[in-house]
Every structure is written in structure tokens, then in C-alpha cells.
Design a protein around this motif. Structure first.
Motif, mmCIF file in Angstrom:
data_model
loop_
_atom_site.group_PDB
_atom_site.id
_atom_site.type_symbol
_atom_site.label_atom_id
_atom_site.label_comp_id
_atom_site.label_asym_id
_atom_site.label_seq_id
_atom_site.Cartn_x
_atom_site.Cartn_y
_atom_site.Cartn_z
ATOM 1 N N LYS A 236 0.845 -1.181 0.000
ATOM 2 C CA LYS A 236 0.000 0.000 0.000
ATOM 3 C C LYS A 236 0.887 1.241 0.000
ATOM 4 N N LYS A 237 0.300 2.354 -0.404
ATOM 5 C CA LYS A 237 1.048 3.602 -0.414
ATOM 6 C C LYS A 237 0.768 4.433 0.825
ATOM 7 N N HIS A 238 -0.078 3.917 1.719
ATOM 8 C CA HIS A 238 -0.392 4.691 2.911
ATOM 9 C C HIS A 238 -0.356 3.786 4.140
ATOM 10 N N ASN A 239 -0.307 4.415 5.316
ATOM 11 C CA ASN A 239 -0.253 3.689 6.577
ATOM 12 C C ASN A 239 -1.663 3.434 7.107
ATOM 13 N N GLU A 240 -1.790 2.326 7.830
ATOM 14 C CA GLU A 240 -3.078 1.965 8.416
ATOM 15 C C GLU A 240 -2.876 1.567 9.873
ATOM 16 N N ASP A 241 -3.849 1.893 10.697
ATOM 17 C CA ASP A 241 -3.941 1.335 12.044
ATOM 18 C C ASP A 241 -5.183 0.460 12.075
ATOM 19 N N ILE A 242 -5.046 -0.748 12.605
ATOM 20 C CA ILE A 242 -6.158 -1.695 12.670
ATOM 21 C C ILE A 242 -6.435 -1.980 14.141
ATOM 22 N N LEU A 243 -7.635 -1.716 14.578
ATOM 23 C CA LEU A 243 -7.962 -1.785 16.002
ATOM 24 C C LEU A 243 -9.171 -2.683 16.215
ATOM 25 N N ASN A 244 -9.042 -3.597 17.185
ATOM 26 C CA ASN A 244 -10.177 -4.421 17.575
ATOM 27 C C ASN A 244 -10.105 -4.687 19.074
ATOM 28 N N LEU A 254 -7.970 -4.455 24.319
ATOM 29 C CA LEU A 254 -7.870 -3.830 23.001
ATOM 30 C C LEU A 254 -6.512 -4.100 22.369
ATOM 31 N N MET A 255 -6.519 -4.380 21.058
ATOM 32 C CA MET A 255 -5.292 -4.617 20.302
ATOM 33 C C MET A 255 -5.227 -3.625 19.144
ATOM 34 N N LEU A 256 -4.032 -3.042 18.939
ATOM 35 C CA LEU A 256 -3.817 -2.085 17.856
ATOM 36 C C LEU A 256 -2.672 -2.582 16.985
ATOM 37 N N PHE A 257 -2.953 -2.847 15.703
ATOM 38 C CA PHE A 257 -1.927 -3.228 14.733
ATOM 39 C C PHE A 257 -1.463 -1.965 14.001
ATOM 40 N N LYS A 258 -0.151 -1.784 13.911
ATOM 41 C CA LYS A 258 0.421 -0.677 13.148
ATOM 42 C C LYS A 258 0.902 -1.231 11.814
ATOM 43 N N LYS A 329 -11.097 -6.849 6.353
ATOM 44 C CA LYS A 329 -11.887 -7.573 7.353
ATOM 45 C C LYS A 329 -11.074 -8.730 7.930
ATOM 46 N N GLU A 330 -10.249 -9.371 7.101
ATOM 47 C CA GLU A 330 -9.402 -10.461 7.582
ATOM 48 C C GLU A 330 -8.372 -9.946 8.591
ATOM 49 N N LEU A 331 -7.829 -8.758 8.323
ATOM 50 C CA LEU A 331 -6.872 -8.172 9.267
ATOM 51 C C LEU A 331 -7.565 -7.788 10.575
ATOM 52 N N LEU A 332 -8.781 -7.281 10.474
ATOM 53 C CA LEU A 332 -9.554 -6.941 11.663
ATOM 54 C C LEU A 332 -9.821 -8.205 12.488
ATOM 55 N N ASP A 333 -10.148 -9.288 11.798
ATOM 56 C CA ASP A 333 -10.377 -10.559 12.486
ATOM 57 C C ASP A 333 -9.091 -11.094 13.105
ATOM 58 N N LEU A 334 -7.958 -10.873 12.424
ATOM 59 C CA LEU A 334 -6.675 -11.325 12.963
ATOM 60 C C LEU A 334 -6.333 -10.563 14.244
ATOM 61 N N ALA A 335 -6.626 -9.262 14.268
ATOM 62 C CA ALA A 335 -6.409 -8.479 15.486
ATOM 63 C C ALA A 335 -7.270 -9.027 16.622
#
Length: 519
Positions: A236-244, A254-258, A329-335
Motif C-alpha cells: 500500500k502507499k499509505h499507513n493503516e492502524d487496525i484496532l479491535n 484492546l489490540m492495535l496493529f500498526k 476484514k481479515e486483518l480486523l479478524d486477525l487483530a
């Protein structure tokens, strides 16, 4: 202290840490529990591993969906932490990609660096699988591989491995269509191609051309490999934070993926009391101190005004996504999977401690005190807090001893316990569910007397270092808890963290005392 029981039988990466909490080794595993346990079960390690195990004091892990993802994540974590016990190939390249160049008649090639224009697909961990995919796509769509197109047809054209753009055997439009299909396959849209290849394989087998059928079967396997989502290396060309998160017993886990430009580089976990609008409250605090990403992926939507707040903090627009399907959604589920495994494996430690100490409720909040000094100088106290079975570093406290001269651990413990809990009472904050003192019966008695003066009735224990004996007020003998039981190991883990935190503060004060003052 490392609790092997908390490890799951799942793929992922493990991070060994030293006494200071620094990552000293990163490894991958098809089965985290089996792999990490083997380090502690085996006795005849090589010299390097023996040295590693002597230095290990802590462990963290990240669960992945597949072993392939663990390979990719391991590579990322090694480059992030540069652990001293890993083989560090500082000039090594990333796993190879497949590259479709940006030319009049694009060519297909393998590339380790993303420095040219065009489209890159991958990276691929397995060279064997990558080469299968490369050859299948190249042969199927007859794409050129030559650096410069020759003036006459080469052998590859004559064996139908290339469509011959060099001699005008295919138009630019038709060739572009082939490239488009190849790119679609490399992106994972390969269902129709696989179906046609399976039909051909069956026909070959029916004609007893088994060698060709087996070769085609291997090529199909390689294409199916592309369908396995490589969540840890999405380009990807941008950064994401994934939180669940999970809410249980009025507590938020709570878990936060950078995720930096498609690559998972870090995870952060938090435990705090549940309250109305807890998610927005957490996000306000977190992004007041950390720059928001270009995209925030959440399990629920936010008010538009709050999205505007994030955009204001960043200075550019922040996109908030609530995915229902697909790779996000898969990354959200992984978190969420990491929340379940990471936190609720810790719940077993809390339950074991509650059972062994006969506590009235689960010790969700535990505070532990330690004293550190150097020959009676620079005496300091530390207090660490564990919440939900994990360190809650936001609530760590340190104390410079004020009322004690020389070496007197009993009086020092009394001072820090009094200062901590008189302040909590004054501010009307909640008390912990359990208090731990690093020391024997003397330190325990000093702490108990201070709690009595404050009229605080909180379960209190101490742990003596030599035999890891656990004492409670009013009983001379230690409790019948073996030092290798889960409850004792958990207490040791908390005590070790308090000790580490105290030593760190002690060293800081000594360093400051050695800095010469200006006249």
C-alpha cells in the motif's frame, strides 16, 4: 518470567526479550507453543542458543493466519528490532517479486527491489513456488522476458513460449490484453485459469500422459498459492492502524496493529475499565500523542465530528473504514484473534492465582512494590501495575525515598506503600485487587501495618527471592505453593517486572548524580 501455557498451538512469531525488555531474538513457528517450549525442554543447545536462553527474561508473540504470514512477519520484525541473536544480513534483499515492466510491450521478470516503474506482485517467500507462478504466467500469456527486443524471432517464439512482439506477430492491443490478464492472475484473480488447467490436467491423465499431468498439477498448486492472502505484506502507499477489542467483565481488552505501507510492523495492547464511549475516549488519548494514520480500520463506525478531529490532528484527511469482507476484514479478524489468545490466555494465570490465594474475586488489577539501592545510596521504590494479567505501564509509579537514611528496606517499603494508597484514597480512585511486596516477612509486615493505618483491606502477599516463597500476613510459614506452579510463576513475573523498573530508576538517579554541576 515466561508462561509457556499462555502460548497457542497456532502459527506466528515469537519475540524473546532480555531483562531490560529489549527484543534480542525473533523467530517464526508453525506451532508457537511447540516451538517456544522446545527451547526450554532441550538441554544440549549450541553455544549461541545457550547464550540466548541465559539472557531471555521475557516473551511476546503475534499470531498469524498461516505459516507463510509468519515468514513475512519475521522478516519485518527482524528489520525493525535488529535483535542481537538473529543472523543480521544488513545487505540482504527482500523476498523476490514478479515485475511487469512499464514498456510498449511489457516484459515479465523477477525483481528484488521496487525501483523501476511498472507493477510488482509478491513478495514470495518460497523460491520454488515463486518460480512455478512465474513460469505458469509467462507460458500461459506468452509474455516476453528479453531486456531488449531482438530484430528477429528468438527460440522462445518458435517453441510458443513468447507471442513474438519483436517481429509484429501480435498487435500492441492484443499484447496489452495478455498483460492485463497476467496482472489479474498475479493479483489473485485466478479461478477461471485454474478451472481450465484442471480440465486440461484431467484430459492428459485420461490419455495416460501422467508426467505432463503431474507437471500441470504442480503449476495449479502454485497458482492456488497466490490465493492465500499475504496479509502481512500488502503493498500500500499509505499507513493503516487496525484496532479491535473485546469487552468482558466491565473491562476492555484492546489490540492495535500498526501497518506501515502494507507491512505489519508492530502491535500494541491495552486493558482499561469499560465505560460509555470508551472507544472514542481511547482514540482521543492515543492520537493526541501519536500521529493518526491515513486510514483507521475499526469494527464500528465513528461520529463524523470525531473523524474530523483525527483529520485535524494529522493535518490531512483520515479515512475511517469498517470493513464487512475482504482483506481488511481479515486483518480486523486477525487483530481480534490476537486479543482472544493474548489476553485470555492470561486469564488462566489470574484464575490460578485466585484459586491458590483463595481470593474473593479475580485479581484483575495487581500492584507490586520493590526497593532498589546501591549500598544505601540512591534508594528508590517502584510500583508496577498488572491489569488483566498484563503490564499496564501507564500506571507504573516510581518513588524517590525521602524519609529513610541508609539501608532500611522495611521503612522504605512502608513509605512507598503509604504514599501510594494515601494518594489513591485522597483522589477517590479504585484500589487494586491484590498487592504484592518484593521481600520476606519483614517487608510484608511493614506494608501490612501501613495498610492498617489507612484502614485499607486489600489482599496482600510477599514473595521472597531465594526459594520464591509466598507469605501472607498473620501466618509464619509460606503458603504451600510450589515455585513452578502457574500461580507462583505469575507472581514471579510481576515481581521481576517491579525489580526491573526499580533498577532502571536507580541507575537513572546515579547517572544524574555523576553529572558535574556548573558553578
Amino acid at each position: 518470567m515466561i508462561d509457556l501455557e499462555a502460548l497457542p498451538h497456532l502459527p506466528g512469531c515469537y519475540l524473546f526479550k532480555n531483562e531490560e525488555g529489549t527484543v534480542i531474538y525473533v523467530g517464526k513457528a508453525k506451532d508457537l507453543k511447540k516451538r517456544v517450549s522446545s527451547y526450554f525442554q532441550k538441554r544440549d543447545h549450541d553455544p549461541k542458543t545457550t547464550s540466548l536462553m541465559e539472557a531471555v527474561r521475557g516473551l511476546d508473540f503475534i499470531v498469524t493466519n498461516t505459516e507463510v504470514e509468519a515468514f513475512l512477519l519475521e522478516n519485518t520484525l527482524i528489520k525493525k528490532h535488529w535483535p542481537r541473536y538473529n543472523i543480521l544480513l544488513k545487505d540482504s534483499k527482500r523476498y523476490a517479486c514478479i515485475h511487469l515492466t512499464e514498456e510498449k510491450f511489457p516484459r515479465i521478470r523477477l525483481a528484488r527491489k521496487r525501483v523501476d516503474s511498472g507493477n510488482f506482485f509478491g513478495p514470495f517467500v518460497s523460491a520454488k513456488e515463486r518460480d512455478y507462478i512465474f513460469e505458469v504466467v509467462r507460458k500461459t500469456f506468452q509474455l516476453r522476458t528479453c531486456k531488449q527486443m531482438p530484430k528477429r524471432a528468438c527460440l522462445r517464439y518458435h517453441i510458443a513460449a513468447c507471442s513474438g512482439p519483436c517481429i509484429g506477430a501480435i498487435s500492441m492491443e492484443d499484447y496489452a490484453e495478455k498483460v492485463k490478464k497476467a496482472a489479474s492472475v498475479l493479483k489473485g484473480n485466478i479461478k477461471e485459469l485454474i478451472e481450465s488447467m484442471e480440465t486440461e490436467m484431467k484430459e492428459l491423465a485420461s490419455r495416460q500422459q501422467f508426467e505432463q499431468a503431474i507437471s500441470l498439477r504442480d503449476e495449479i498448486t502454485a497458482l492456488e498459492y497466490l490465493q492465500e492472502k499475504q496479509n502481512m505484506e500488502r503493498q500500500k502507499k499509505h499507513n493503516e492502524d487496525i484496532l479491535n477489542y473485546i469487552v468482558r467483565d466491565d473491562t476492555v481488552y484492546l489490540m492495535l496493529f500498526k501497518v506501515y505501507k502494507g507491512t505489519l510492523e508492530d502491535k500494541q495492547d491495552y486493558v482499561f475499565a469499560f465505560g460509555e464511549n470508551f472507544l472514542e475516549e481511547f482514540l482521543v488519548q492515543y492520537y493526541s500523542e501519536n500521529e493518526p494514520p491515513e486510514e483507521l480500520i475499526l469494527p464500528e463506525s465513528l461520529e463524523e465530528s470525531f473523524v474530523d478531529f483525527l483529520s485535524h490532528v494529522k493535518g490531512t484527511k483520515v479515512k475511517v473504514t469498517v470493513p464487512k469482507q475482504g482483506e481488511k476484514k481479515e486483518l480486523l479478524d486477525l487483530a481480534l484473534k490476537n486479543v482472544e489468545i493474548g489476553f485470555f490466555g492470561d486469564r488462566k494465570k489470574l484464575e490460578a492465582l485466585q484459586s491458590k490465594l483463595s481470593l474473593p474475586k479475580l485479581p484483575n488489577v495487581i500492584e507490586c512494590f520493590d526497593i532498589s539501592h546501591l549500598s544505601g545510596t540512591a534508594t528508590v521504590g517502584s510500583m508496577v501495575q498488572f491489569r488483566g494479567g498484563r503490564p499496564d505501564k501507564h500506571n507504573y509509579r516510581r518513588f524517590k525515598i525521602e524519609s529513610v537514611e541508609g539501608i532500611d528496606d522495611f521503612a522504605s517499603i512502608a513509605e512507598v506503600v503509604h504514599r501510594r494508597y494515601s494518594r489513591l484514597l485522597e483522589d477517590k480512585h479504585d484500589l487494586p485487587d491484590l498487592i504484592i511486596i518484593d521481600g520476606g516477612k519483614g517487608q510484608l509486615s511493614s506494608a501490612f501495618q501501613e495498610l492498617r493505618k489507612l484502614k485499607i483491606r486489600v489482599p496482600l502477599i510477599s514473595i521472597a527471592k531465594r526459594e520464591e516463597e509466598i507469605y501472607v500476613p498473620g501466618i509464619k510459614s509460606p503458603l504451600p505453593i510450589k515455585k513452578d506452579e502457574k500461580a507462583s510463576l505469575f507472581v514471579q513475573e510481576i515481581r521481576d517486572e517491579a525489580h526491573r523498573f526499580a533498577i532502571t530508576y536507580n541507575r537513572l538517579l546515579r547517572q544524574k548524580s555523576m553529572i558535574p554541576k556548573n558553578d
